[in-house]
Design a protein around this motif. Structure first.
Motif, mmCIF file in Angstrom:
data_model
loop_
_atom_site.group_PDB
_atom_site.id
_atom_site.type_symbol
_atom_site.label_atom_id
_atom_site.label_comp_id
_atom_site.label_asym_id
_atom_site.label_seq_id
_atom_site.Cartn_x
_atom_site.Cartn_y
_atom_site.Cartn_z
ATOM 1 N N GLY A 123 0.805 -1.219 0.000
ATOM 2 C CA GLY A 123 0.000 0.000 0.000
ATOM 3 C C GLY A 123 0.835 1.265 0.000
ATOM 4 O O GLY A 123 0.407 2.297 -0.532
ATOM 5 N N VAL A 124 2.027 1.221 0.586
ATOM 6 C CA VAL A 124 2.921 2.381 0.574
ATOM 7 C C VAL A 124 3.301 2.742 -0.858
ATOM 8 O O VAL A 124 3.471 3.915 -1.201
ATOM 9 C CB VAL A 124 4.178 2.091 1.422
ATOM 10 N N ALA A 133 7.475 4.905 -6.859
ATOM 11 C CA ALA A 133 8.063 3.636 -7.284
ATOM 12 C C ALA A 133 7.106 2.796 -8.115
ATOM 13 O O ALA A 133 7.532 1.853 -8.786
ATOM 14 C CB ALA A 133 8.522 2.834 -6.066
ATOM 15 N N ALA A 134 5.808 3.119 -8.078
ATOM 16 C CA ALA A 134 4.827 2.332 -8.827
ATOM 17 C C ALA A 134 5.118 2.327 -10.319
ATOM 18 O O ALA A 134 4.687 1.431 -11.045
ATOM 19 C CB ALA A 134 3.418 2.858 -8.561
ATOM 20 N N GLY A 135 5.867 3.313 -10.783
ATOM 21 C CA GLY A 135 6.207 3.390 -12.193
ATOM 22 C C GLY A 135 7.068 2.242 -12.674
ATOM 23 O O GLY A 135 7.224 2.050 -13.888
ATOM 24 N N LEU A 136 7.639 1.463 -11.748
ATOM 25 C CA LEU A 136 8.428 0.304 -12.158
ATOM 26 C C LEU A 136 7.554 -0.795 -12.743
ATOM 27 O O LEU A 136 8.052 -1.712 -13.402
ATOM 28 C CB LEU A 136 9.222 -0.247 -10.968
ATOM 29 N N LEU A 187 14.252 7.575 -2.188
ATOM 30 C CA LEU A 187 13.480 6.761 -3.124
ATOM 31 C C LEU A 187 13.982 6.854 -4.568
ATOM 32 O O LEU A 187 14.054 5.826 -5.256
ATOM 33 C CB LEU A 187 11.997 7.131 -3.040
ATOM 34 N N PRO A 188 14.350 8.033 -5.090
ATOM 35 C CA PRO A 188 14.839 8.078 -6.475
ATOM 36 C C PRO A 188 16.093 7.231 -6.698
ATOM 37 O O PRO A 188 16.268 6.642 -7.768
ATOM 38 C CB PRO A 188 15.119 9.568 -6.701
ATOM 39 N N ILE A 189 16.981 7.153 -5.686
ATOM 40 C CA ILE A 189 18.174 6.321 -5.801
ATOM 41 C C ILE A 189 17.769 4.857 -5.890
ATOM 42 O O ILE A 189 18.284 4.091 -6.706
ATOM 43 C CB ILE A 189 19.111 6.560 -4.601
ATOM 44 N N TRP A 190 16.837 4.469 -5.023
ATOM 45 C CA TRP A 190 16.321 3.091 -5.013
ATOM 46 C C TRP A 190 15.692 2.745 -6.354
ATOM 47 O O TRP A 190 15.933 1.672 -6.911
ATOM 48 C CB TRP A 190 15.302 2.974 -3.883
ATOM 49 N N GLN A 191 14.902 3.657 -6.889
ATOM 50 C CA GLN A 191 14.243 3.411 -8.179
ATOM 51 C C GLN A 191 15.254 3.181 -9.293
ATOM 52 O O GLN A 191 15.106 2.258 -10.101
ATOM 53 C CB GLN A 191 13.373 4.621 -8.555
ATOM 54 N N GLU A 192 16.272 4.027 -9.317
ATOM 55 C CA GLU A 192 17.274 3.907 -10.384
ATOM 56 C C GLU A 192 17.974 2.556 -10.314
ATOM 57 O O GLU A 192 18.215 1.909 -11.343
ATOM 58 C CB GLU A 192 18.287 5.050 -10.263
ATOM 59 N N PHE A 193 18.295 2.107 -9.097
ATOM 60 C CA PHE A 193 18.942 0.811 -8.934
ATOM 61 C C PHE A 193 18.023 -0.318 -9.381
ATOM 62 O O PHE A 193 18.426 -1.229 -10.113
ATOM 63 C CB PHE A 193 19.345 0.607 -7.474
ATOM 64 N N MET A 194 16.748 -0.267 -8.944
ATOM 65 C CA MET A 194 15.814 -1.348 -9.250
ATOM 66 C C MET A 194 15.493 -1.415 -10.740
ATOM 67 O O MET A 194 15.315 -2.506 -11.302
ATOM 68 C CB MET A 194 14.539 -1.184 -8.435
ATOM 69 N N GLU A 195 15.405 -0.278 -11.391
ATOM 70 C CA GLU A 195 15.163 -0.268 -12.833
ATOM 71 C C GLU A 195 16.260 -1.034 -13.571
ATOM 72 O O GLU A 195 15.992 -1.797 -14.500
ATOM 73 C CB GLU A 195 15.094 1.175 -13.340
ATOM 74 N N GLU A 196 17.493 -0.837 -13.154
ATOM 75 C CA GLU A 196 18.614 -1.523 -13.794
ATOM 76 C C GLU A 196 18.627 -3.005 -13.418
ATOM 77 O O GLU A 196 18.867 -3.876 -14.265
ATOM 78 C CB GLU A 196 19.928 -0.862 -13.379
#
Length: 225
Positions: A123-124, A133-136, A187-196
């Protein structure tokens, strides 16, 4: 007080996590009991000396990113905590394994509790402070964190396969700047890592666990729809 001194009245636990409602966190800690919560923190691998104070619910005691990320791993791993390790294997120049890590693993939460935590923390991402992060475009769960005066920004998030934690701050207690929250700075750092990390990987849902009943609930009343 809550972030921005905003108050919401009655909330479900899921809504409270989505909004990072501090008051709810303190009340849940009080209802659950300090000693059981400290005991569970120990089971999850936190070694920080925790004191039975209401502020414990808000992160008053410093915990390392390493330990906190490992603790979230038990949610992703259906309640089983695997002790973290840095070196997977040692090989000679021919590639033969000389030594391989043998991490300890044991169940610290029931699979049902872990599954409920996954649902709450999803839910977060879908409706809360981690919505960016939902954009992943895959099942995700996680939690933002922000300390007073914006001195620390956290985001720990995970899929069923991978848990990643990000902390942003200075070595000394110093503000990152106005409104540099976990969602804004970490969160933006986390997103960039997870996208890769998941660039060519298909989405994997969190596993269904026996013993849990799903029901539609009215968002406004908390009663069965």
């Amino acid at each position: 007080e809550n972030y921005g001194t905003k108050y919401y009245g009655w909330l479900t636990l899921r809504e409270a996590l989505e909004k990072s409602a501090n008051i709810t966190a303190v009340k849940v800690l009080d209802r659950a009991g300090f000693r059981p919560v400290i005991g569970l923190a120990r089971e999850l691998g936190l070694t920080t000396e925790l004191q039975p104070f209401p502020s414990m619910a808000l992160g008053a005691f410093e915990v390392s990113l390493f330990e906190m990320t490992s603790a979230y791993g038990a949610f992703a791993n259906q309640g089983v905590r695997v002790a973290p390790y840095l070196v997977e294997a040692v090989r000679n120049r021919e590639g033969a394994v000389l030594e391989r890590a043998k991490p300890s693993a044991r169940e610290v939460l029931s699979p049902q509790i872990a599954a409920v935590m996954n649902a709450l923390l999803e839910g977060v991402i879908t409706d809360g402070t981690g919505a960016a992060a939902a954009g992943l475009g895959r099942p995700l769960a996680g939690k933002t964190g922000t300390t007073d005066d914006f001195t620390d920004a956290w985001f720990i998030g995970y899929t069923p396969d991978l848990v990643v934690g990000v902390w942003v701050g200075f070595d000394a207690k110093k503000s990152l700047g106005s409104r540099e929250t976990g969602a804004q700075a970490a969160l933006p750092i986390w997103q960039e890592f997870m996208e890769e990390a998941f660039r060519d990987e298909p989405p994997v849902p969190f596993p269904e666990v026996e013993g849990i009943t799903h029901a539609s609930v009215d968002h406004a009343t908390g009663l069965r729809a």
